[in-house]
Design a protein around this motif. Structure first.
Motif, PDB file in Angstrom:
ATOM      1  N   VAL A 451       0.991  -1.046   0.085  1.00 42.66           N
ATOM      2  CA  VAL A 451       0.018  -0.021   0.000  1.00 42.66           C
ATOM      3  C   VAL A 451       0.892   1.283   0.025  1.00 42.66           C
ATOM      4  CG1 VAL A 451      -1.751   1.109   1.215  1.00 42.66           C
ATOM      5  CG2 VAL A 451      -1.936  -1.185   1.338  1.00 42.66           C
ATOM      6  N   ALA A 452       0.819   2.125  -1.119  1.00 44.31           N
ATOM      7  CA  ALA A 452       1.837   3.006  -1.188  1.00 44.31           C
ATOM      8  C   ALA A 452       1.128   4.499  -1.391  1.00 44.31           C
ATOM      9  CB  ALA A 452       2.686   2.897  -2.268  1.00 44.31           C
ATOM     10  N   LEU A 453       0.953   5.279  -0.498  1.00 44.22           N
ATOM     11  CA  LEU A 453       0.263   6.376  -0.462  1.00 44.22           C
ATOM     12  C   LEU A 453       1.304   7.593  -0.861  1.00 44.22           C
ATOM     13  CD1 LEU A 453      -1.816   6.128   2.721  1.00 44.22           C
ATOM     14  CD2 LEU A 453      -2.315   5.396   0.578  1.00 44.22           C
ATOM     15  N   LEU A 454       1.463   7.810  -2.317  1.00 42.14           N
ATOM     16  CA  LEU A 454       2.428   8.596  -2.984  1.00 42.14           C
ATOM     17  C   LEU A 454       1.920  10.144  -3.312  1.00 42.14           C
ATOM     18  CD1 LEU A 454       3.835   5.928  -5.389  1.00 42.14           C
ATOM     19  CD2 LEU A 454       4.241   6.392  -3.096  1.00 42.14           C
ATOM     20  N   ARG A 455       1.926  10.653  -1.973  1.00 43.05           N
ATOM     21  CA  ARG A 455       1.163  12.214  -1.942  1.00 43.05           C
ATOM     22  C   ARG A 455       2.142  13.051  -2.623  1.00 43.05           C
ATOM     23  NH1 ARG A 455      -2.267  12.163   2.548  1.00 43.05           N
ATOM     24  NH2 ARG A 455      -2.139  10.506   4.155  1.00 43.05           N
ATOM     25  N   PHE A 456       1.476  13.882  -3.622  1.00 42.17           N
ATOM     26  CA  PHE A 456       2.132  15.202  -4.138  1.00 42.17           C
ATOM     27  C   PHE A 456       1.431  16.257  -3.642  1.00 42.17           C
ATOM     28  CE2 PHE A 456       3.758  11.984  -6.944  1.00 42.17           C
ATOM     29  CZ  PHE A 456       4.785  12.476  -7.386  1.00 42.17           C
ATOM     30  N   CYS A 457       2.345  17.290  -3.134  1.00 43.30           N
ATOM     31  CA  CYS A 457       1.557  18.476  -2.621  1.00 43.30           C
ATOM     32  C   CYS A 457       1.163  19.657  -3.762  1.00 43.30           C
ATOM     33  CB  CYS A 457       2.446  19.142  -1.575  1.00 43.30           C
ATOM     34  SG  CYS A 457       2.781  18.236  -0.159  1.00 43.30           S
ATOM     35  N   ARG A 458       0.041  20.034  -3.632  1.00 42.60           N
ATOM     36  CA  ARG A 458      -0.367  21.060  -4.739  1.00 42.60           C
ATOM     37  C   ARG A 458      -0.374  22.307  -4.074  1.00 42.60           C
ATOM     38  NH1 ARG A 458      -5.930  21.208  -4.035  1.00 42.60           N
ATOM     39  NH2 ARG A 458      -6.682  19.169  -3.212  1.00 42.60           N
ATOM     40  N   PRO A 459      -0.306  23.564  -4.879  1.00 43.00           N
ATOM     41  CA  PRO A 459      -0.758  24.484  -4.360  1.00 43.00           C
ATOM     42  C   PRO A 459      -2.459  24.768  -4.058  1.00 43.00           C
ATOM     43  CG  PRO A 459       0.217  24.896  -6.359  1.00 43.00           C
ATOM     44  CD  PRO A 459       0.084  23.581  -6.134  1.00 43.00           C
ATOM     45  N   GLY A 460      -2.442  25.342  -2.669  1.00 41.41           N
ATOM     46  CA  GLY A 460      -3.794  25.518  -2.201  1.00 41.41           C
ATOM     47  C   GLY A 460      -4.455  23.838  -1.506  1.00 41.41           C
ATOM     48  N   GLY A 461      -3.568  23.122  -1.858  1.00 43.96           N
ATOM     49  CA  GLY A 461      -4.121  21.704  -1.079  1.00 43.96           C
ATOM     50  C   GLY A 461      -3.838  21.800   0.505  1.00 43.96           C
ATOM     51  N   PRO A 462      -3.975  20.586   1.263  1.00 44.63           N
ATOM     52  CA  PRO A 462      -3.897  20.666   2.507  1.00 44.63           C
ATOM     53  C   PRO A 462      -2.303  20.828   3.009  1.00 44.63           C
ATOM     54  CG  PRO A 462      -4.688  18.470   1.799  1.00 44.63           C
ATOM     55  CD  PRO A 462      -4.403  19.221   0.711  1.00 44.63           C
ATOM     56  N   ALA A 463      -1.981  21.612   4.167  1.00 44.22           N
ATOM     57  CA  ALA A 463      -0.620  21.650   4.658  1.00 44.22           C
ATOM     58  C   ALA A 463       0.076  20.637   4.899  1.00 44.22           C
ATOM     59  CB  ALA A 463      -0.854  22.581   6.029  1.00 44.22           C
ATOM     60  N   VAL A 464       1.199  20.476   4.575  1.00 45.47           N
ATOM     61  CA  VAL A 464       2.157  19.241   4.770  1.00 45.47           C
ATOM     62  C   VAL A 464       1.796  18.574   6.338  1.00 45.47           C
ATOM     63  CG1 VAL A 464       4.258  18.343   4.747  1.00 45.47           C
ATOM     64  CG2 VAL A 464       3.976  20.281   3.113  1.00 45.47           C
ATOM     65  N   ASP A 465       1.998  19.517   7.151  1.00 42.77           N
ATOM     66  CA  ASP A 465       1.910  19.055   8.538  1.00 42.77           C
ATOM     67  C   ASP A 465       0.555  18.078   8.568  1.00 42.77           C
ATOM     68  OD1 ASP A 465       4.024  20.152   9.275  1.00 42.77           O
ATOM     69  OD2 ASP A 465       2.953  21.817  10.340  1.00 42.77           O
ATOM     70  N   GLU A 466      -0.555  18.636   8.155  1.00 46.84           N
ATOM     71  CA  GLU A 466      -2.054  17.869   8.168  1.00 46.84           C
ATOM     72  C   GLU A 466      -1.684  16.522   7.490  1.00 46.84           C
ATOM     73  OE1 GLU A 466      -5.440  19.362   6.548  1.00 46.84           O
ATOM     74  OE2 GLU A 466      -4.661  21.580   6.714  1.00 46.84           O
TER      75      GLU A 466
END
Ligand code: FAD
Length: 535
Positions: A451-466
């Motif tokens: 199970v690989a949750l490969l998150r990419f951060c996008r502008p306006g998306g949730p804060a990294v800390d979250e």
């Protein structure tokens, strides 16, 4: 020469003052102010969540250089040494705060990667003619990218390794220190099961060649060993005839039970009736361009017709992805007149009994190298939109087949039903393809899922800390529900108790014993935060 350099690095109250050094030009580098760029790069990784500035970056040109750096560190009471592959870890695993980082890519670039003077990559014939379809090996530097191994093998020899990762800009030493998995793992085993021999410099600065028959304890310790026991300076990888083309198919499921039943059926077929690659992922039941249907079709695939989904399909759908290799260049993929032997026909027949949503199938015939390079396109797009350089709070787990349905309910449909702005890989592999003597920790039971949750951060998306907090909540849920799971690319900050739980009591004892044997001062891979450096 080395002492002059060490004095300088050791004396550096501020790591920024130490400069960047190469063993080949140690004195010159020590005398110069050095450029800080290398240390800035080595202070970061793909995850972008952790920063640890090394005292110096060492660019080894040979295994001897690696040994010299480790021996020099051993002369001090506190210096550590981290091999850095391509820095694609996500939690600082290849970092060494105030220590030495070995830039293993320079070993791959050096004309001679071993003190025995072998060429950068070398074809080696199996002494006894080979078994298991392998007649040749590739001797490759630990810092070579798998992409380099692929092009070298196919272009020069028509040969290739059997086991891959999805993304090939990872180093041989980096993935062998973890596992190295992809859709081929169920059939050919992970990359740690596809190595014949390793050349390793251990934490006591000793250079050893090891295999299943020579120094087997070291060989298995290093495989999946999180860089704790030695630096891999060369690996001998079995090669096989490279396929010419690949029939690549994706089919969609609304039911997780059907998805897992079919995936598990596929990965337990006899080899002569099996696909060469089986993967899959969860995606959101919507037209969201990143999390939904648009992420499913493949080159040449048809439009996703959502009206074909059964009434009552849930918030999450599943895409099974299979591939069948074609070896004959003269055979057209869809050559149905030759007793129905074209890979397209064979593939269709193999999929006939699967319970996917009819009409939601997408197929393409692509070249073998193109197929293996498929994630490069994702990288190009992510570099364009800036998300490649943004943080990646990824979470990778191996979840036992016993608990994967509960995991799907609680985590995928429960916590991640809106997607993660990146792939959510969920596909099975077989424990019997992993050697229990390696250092890798796996769940119980024969079938388990990556199970690989490969998150990419996008502008306006949730804060990294979250997102980091959500990863923590997922792990808490796994523990609270008693799931049989292991972290892949583990990252713990809680010391021995957490690592002992990760490995299980017996394997943790073996891990500790091996550490005492091969790296008694705990010099290596400090970024894993497993063992404190002994003075
Ligand atoms: P690094 O991150 O540089 O190092 C990882 C660890 O290995 C560190 O502890 C380091 O000290 C140690 N190490 C590195 N080189 C050596 C060496 N020569 N000798 C001893 N120890 C060493 N993994 C999969 O299994 N399958 C995938 O499909 C997959 N896809 C990925 C896609 C992307 C975009 C990314 C970023 C990662 C992916 N990974 C995958 C994870 C990858 O396997 C890990 O990041 C792994 O750490 C390899 O990366 P690296 O070569 O950059 O090693």
């Amino acid at each position: 020469m080395m002492l002059a350099y060490m004095d300088r690095a050791t004396a550096a109250a501020e790591p920024e003052d130490a400069g960047e050094l190469s063993p080949a030009t140690m004195a010159a580098a020590a005398a110069s102010a050095g450029d800080a760029a290398g240390r800035r790069v080595a202070a970061m990784d793909f995850g972008g969540l952790v920063r640890a500035v090394p005292a110096a970056v060492v660019r080894p040109a040979s295994a001897d250089d690696v040994a010299s750096a480790i021996r020099a560190a051993a002369l001090t009471p506190h210096l550590t040494v981290a091999a850095r592959g391509n820095g694609h870890s996500v939690a600082g695993q290849a970092m060494a705060e105030g220590g030495l980082v070995l830039d293993m890519r320079s070993l791959a670039a050096a004309p001679s990667s071993s003190r025995r003077g072998v060429a950068q990559m070398q074809l080696v014939q199996c002494p006894e003619g080979g078994g298991g379809g392998c007649c040749f090996f590739a001797d490759v530097p630990g810092g070579a990218l798998w992409e380099e191994v692929l092009h070298w093998g196919v272009d020069n020899h028509g040969l290739a390794p059997a086991s891959w990762t999805d993304y090939l800009r990872l180093t041989v030493g980096g993935t062998l220190s973890n596992g190295g998995v992809s859709g081929q793992s169920f059939r050919y085993g992970p990359q740690v099961s596809n190595v014949a021999e390793l050349e390793v410099v251990t934490g006591d600065g000793e250079y050893r060649v090891c295999s299943r028959s020579s120094h087997p304890d070291l060989f298995f310790a290093v495989l999946g060993g999180l860089g704790q026991f030695g630096v891999i300076t060369r690996a001998r990888i079995p090669l096989h005839k490279a396929p010419k083309a690949v029939r690549w198919t994706r089919v969609v499921y609304a039911s997780f039970a059907d998805y897992t039943a079919d995936a598990e059926w596929l990965v337990t077929r006899d080899p002569d009736a099996a696909f060469d690659y089986v993967e899959g992922f969860a995606f959101v039941n919507s037209d969201d361009p990143v999390n939904g249907w648009p992420s499913v079709p493949i080159p040449g695939g048809a439009r996703f017709d959502a009206s074909l989904l059964p009434a009552g399909a849930g918030p999450v759908l599943y895409c099974l992805e299979v591939a069948l290799y074609q070896y004959d260049a003269h055979h057209r993929p869809d050559d149905d007149d030759d007793e129905d032997q074209g890979v397209a026909s064979v593939s269709r027949r193999m999929m006939a009994r699967l319970k996917y949503v009819r009409g939601l199938e997408f197929a393409a015939d692509v070249g073998y190298v193109d197929f293996l390079s498929r994630v490069n396109r994702v990288e190009e797009e992510a570099r364009r939109n800036g998300s490649w350089d943004a943080p990646h709070p990824w979470l990778n787990l191996f979840v036992s087949a016993r608990d994967v349905a509960d995991f799907d309910r609680a985590v995928i449909k429960g916590m991640l039903a809106d997607g993660i702005d990146g792939p959510m890989l969920v596909y099975p592999m077989l424990k019997s393809k992993w050697d229990p003597n390696t250092s890798v920790a796996l769940p119980e039971g024969e079938i388990f899922y990556l199970v690989a949750l490969l998150r990419f951060c996008r502008p306006g998306g949730p804060a990294v800390d979250e997102l980091v907090a959500q990863n923590g909540a997922i792990l808490s849920a796994c523990r609270a529900n008693g799931y049989d799971y292991k972290a892949y690319f583990p990252s713990y900050r809680g010391g021995e108790a957490e690592w002992s739980r990760h490995f299980g009591a017996a394997r943790w004892r073996r891990f500790v014993d091996r550490k005492a044997r091969y790296d008694p001062l705990a010099i290596l891979a400090p970024g894993q935060k497993i063992f404190p450096r002994a003075p």
